[in-house]
Design a protein around this motif. Sequence first.
Motif, PDB file in Angstrom:
ATOM      1  N   MET A   1       0.844  -1.191   0.000  1.00  0.00           N
ATOM      2  CA  MET A   1       0.000   0.000   0.000  1.00  0.00           C
ATOM      3  C   MET A   1       0.885   1.248   0.000  1.00  0.00           C
ATOM      4  O   MET A   1       1.885   1.295   0.708  1.00  0.00           O
ATOM      5  CB  MET A   1      -0.922  -0.001   1.221  1.00  0.00           C
ATOM      6  CG  MET A   1      -1.759   1.277   1.346  1.00  0.00           C
ATOM      7  SD  MET A   1      -2.944   1.232   2.706  1.00  0.00           S
ATOM      8  CE  MET A   1      -4.127   0.060   2.083  1.00  0.00           C
ATOM      9  N   LYS A   5      -1.969   6.339   1.111  1.00  0.00           N
ATOM     10  CA  LYS A   5      -3.169   5.604   1.500  1.00  0.00           C
ATOM     11  C   LYS A   5      -3.214   5.406   3.014  1.00  0.00           C
ATOM     12  O   LYS A   5      -4.295   5.271   3.598  1.00  0.00           O
ATOM     13  CB  LYS A   5      -3.218   4.250   0.798  1.00  0.00           C
ATOM     14  CG  LYS A   5      -3.506   4.334  -0.693  1.00  0.00           C
ATOM     15  CD  LYS A   5      -3.504   2.961  -1.332  1.00  0.00           C
ATOM     16  CE  LYS A   5      -3.725   3.040  -2.833  1.00  0.00           C
ATOM     17  NZ  LYS A   5      -3.631   1.722  -3.492  1.00  0.00           N
ATOM     18  N   GLN A  13      -9.017   2.256   3.984  1.00  0.00           N
ATOM     19  CA  GLN A  13      -7.915   1.452   3.451  1.00  0.00           C
ATOM     20  C   GLN A  13      -8.416   0.071   3.027  1.00  0.00           C
ATOM     21  O   GLN A  13      -8.032  -0.449   1.972  1.00  0.00           O
ATOM     22  CB  GLN A  13      -6.808   1.310   4.489  1.00  0.00           C
ATOM     23  CG  GLN A  13      -6.061   2.602   4.778  1.00  0.00           C
ATOM     24  CD  GLN A  13      -4.963   2.414   5.804  1.00  0.00           C
ATOM     25  OE1 GLN A  13      -4.275   1.397   5.815  1.00  0.00           O
ATOM     26  NE2 GLN A  13      -4.796   3.396   6.689  1.00  0.00           N
ATOM     27  N   LEU A  14      -9.292  -0.514   3.830  1.00  0.00           N
ATOM     28  CA  LEU A  14      -9.859  -1.822   3.486  1.00  0.00           C
ATOM     29  C   LEU A  14     -10.762  -1.721   2.260  1.00  0.00           C
ATOM     30  O   LEU A  14     -10.780  -2.629   1.418  1.00  0.00           O
ATOM     31  CB  LEU A  14     -10.642  -2.378   4.677  1.00  0.00           C
ATOM     32  CG  LEU A  14      -9.808  -2.922   5.838  1.00  0.00           C
ATOM     33  CD1 LEU A  14     -10.702  -3.250   7.028  1.00  0.00           C
ATOM     34  CD2 LEU A  14      -9.028  -4.162   5.407  1.00  0.00           C
ATOM     35  N   LYS A  17      -8.555  -1.776  -0.782  1.00  0.00           N
ATOM     36  CA  LYS A  17      -8.071  -3.135  -1.041  1.00  0.00           C
ATOM     37  C   LYS A  17      -9.184  -4.002  -1.634  1.00  0.00           C
ATOM     38  O   LYS A  17      -8.942  -4.815  -2.534  1.00  0.00           O
ATOM     39  CB  LYS A  17      -7.562  -3.764   0.254  1.00  0.00           C
ATOM     40  CG  LYS A  17      -6.229  -3.219   0.742  1.00  0.00           C
ATOM     41  CD  LYS A  17      -5.774  -3.974   1.987  1.00  0.00           C
ATOM     42  CE  LYS A  17      -4.434  -3.469   2.492  1.00  0.00           C
ATOM     43  NZ  LYS A  17      -3.988  -4.189   3.711  1.00  0.00           N
ATOM     44  N   GLU A  20      -9.761  -2.867  -5.304  1.00  0.00           N
ATOM     45  CA  GLU A  20      -8.616  -3.201  -6.160  1.00  0.00           C
ATOM     46  C   GLU A  20      -8.551  -4.688  -6.474  1.00  0.00           C
ATOM     47  O   GLU A  20      -8.267  -5.080  -7.614  1.00  0.00           O
ATOM     48  CB  GLU A  20      -7.314  -2.741  -5.494  1.00  0.00           C
ATOM     49  CG  GLU A  20      -7.138  -1.231  -5.514  1.00  0.00           C
ATOM     50  CD  GLU A  20      -5.883  -0.764  -4.804  1.00  0.00           C
ATOM     51  OE1 GLU A  20      -5.493   0.394  -5.020  1.00  0.00           O
ATOM     52  OE2 GLU A  20      -5.302  -1.553  -4.032  1.00  0.00           O
ATOM     53  N   ASN A  21      -8.813  -5.516  -5.498  1.00  0.00           N
ATOM     54  CA  ASN A  21      -8.730  -6.959  -5.729  1.00  0.00           C
ATOM     55  C   ASN A  21      -9.845  -7.467  -6.639  1.00  0.00           C
ATOM     56  O   ASN A  21      -9.607  -8.345  -7.478  1.00  0.00           O
ATOM     57  CB  ASN A  21      -8.753  -7.710  -4.393  1.00  0.00           C
ATOM     58  CG  ASN A  21      -7.397  -7.757  -3.721  1.00  0.00           C
ATOM     59  OD1 ASN A  21      -6.552  -8.573  -4.072  1.00  0.00           O
ATOM     60  ND2 ASN A  21      -7.164  -6.867  -2.783  1.00  0.00           N
ATOM     61  N   LEU A  37      -7.867  -9.824   2.682  1.00  0.00           N
ATOM     62  CA  LEU A  37      -8.055  -8.657   3.548  1.00  0.00           C
ATOM     63  C   LEU A  37      -7.794  -8.953   5.021  1.00  0.00           C
ATOM     64  O   LEU A  37      -7.742  -8.023   5.838  1.00  0.00           O
ATOM     65  CB  LEU A  37      -9.475  -8.101   3.378  1.00  0.00           C
ATOM     66  CG  LEU A  37      -9.860  -7.616   1.969  1.00  0.00           C
ATOM     67  CD1 LEU A  37     -11.269  -7.030   1.986  1.00  0.00           C
ATOM     68  CD2 LEU A  37      -8.879  -6.591   1.455  1.00  0.00           C
TER      69      LEU A  37
END
Length: 483
Positions: A1, A5, A13-14, A17, A20-21, A37
């Motif tokens: 990261m 961020k 932040q989660l 993620k 993005e995934n 995660l």
Amino acid sequence: MSALKSILSLTDQLLIKLIENIEIHDQISFKNLQRILSIDSKTLRQLINKGNQLFYPIQINRNTENKLVLSIPNNHTVKFCYSMILKNSLVFNILESIFFNENYSILTLSQKLFISESTLRRAIHKINSVLVAQDFEIQTSPLKIRGNETRICNFIIYYYAERYSDYHQYFEEKFNPSKIAFVDHLVKLHFKMTHTKINYPDSEKAKLWLLVAFERIKLRKETTSKRRHNTEKTYNSFLNNFYMELKRNFNIEVRGNLYFLFVRQVYKKTFLNSKRKHLLNYDYSDRTLCLELLSNIQNDLSITAPNNKEQLLEVLLTSLDLQYGPTFVLFDKYELFIKQFNIEYPEVTTTILNKIEQIFKPIIHEQYQIYNIAYIIITHWENLILSINPKKFRIKLALVFNSDIEHMNFLKILIEEEFPRRFDIQIITEFSNLNELDFSRLPYSLFITNIENLTIKNKDVYCMDFFLTKKDRDFLSKYTVTH
């Protein structure tokens, strides 16, 4: 990261993620995402619900295979999710409030943001703990951003590019029309003086860069009596007039202004020099490394040398020369592009990334720099995709992007490869403002763009991101003319 961020709350932040995934893999199982995660199933369900509220109309849904997918309307891209996180983030609202305004105190800004003074102080402390690595920080009494001005400008530019879908409309509402007109004039003058055709992507970038730089110069009024630069003989009269216009439109006293030196240096390189003359002025060692990079990639991939070798060299050298910090705040579009490209072309991607790391190891220390150079190689290397894949027949649609002409050429080739004999593709760039062109009169049924909420009368518009995803392929494979 990325470091920036980490300014965000843990939940934000989660969310990044999470998005993005799903975006990189097109679809992903609930359990696999939970493992990535490192959260329990209840927290993941809550996170998905929060994301669906924050990112609407983009939604996280389950497909027929019971896997999580992003349902993105045709007039949006995943970039909208990052924009919403920036919009709702306290720390970034604090930063935006003082980009161009140094009149706030802790009290007045806390009142503006409807938070307590103690909350504001804690947020500023958190921001500074991260920004110290970027060589700038927030100072108080009054609140202001101080430090390495080149990195500050770089940060602000990419913030606006991510935060606002149409950042020029934001500036038009915020700033005097004469400032917008002056910057527009400078950009058009650049194309005239360098004898190049005007194009929308470069025009948009230049306008944003100049507006931010001039506004920051206006704030930094410190001057020096010592003359810090030589007078340019060739453009002396032009520069004198340029200084007068800056004084009139932005109330900037250029002569002796410490913070104009950076702007003037970059302005000379990007606006006053012809491309060929510019190329000859680059650092010889950097040019040698770039030539070695191109040669090694060519040999390892067993492809022909690029027909546009000199132009490709110039773009690479410009990227190295004008690297003032990360090219993003939250949304690293180049990283996403490379990871999506890797799914389709893993061997090519690995080769390019490895060669960049090996050859540029002495001067490149950040991963985002590697992704940036890889993006340039892939999209600016003329006919790279055609050299890798057997050439196929192409057909029709219109591409209107604010990224790069080379990126649109790359997408054009990619779509032609995916859908032979289906589309006749044209790239539209020769305009400086969306309002200048009547798209409805152009002879295309479908416009593909990354400009969100673009509506064209009696035409179909599809919004996509930097790389051709499964969602985009599905749309193109099923598309039929509706107008």
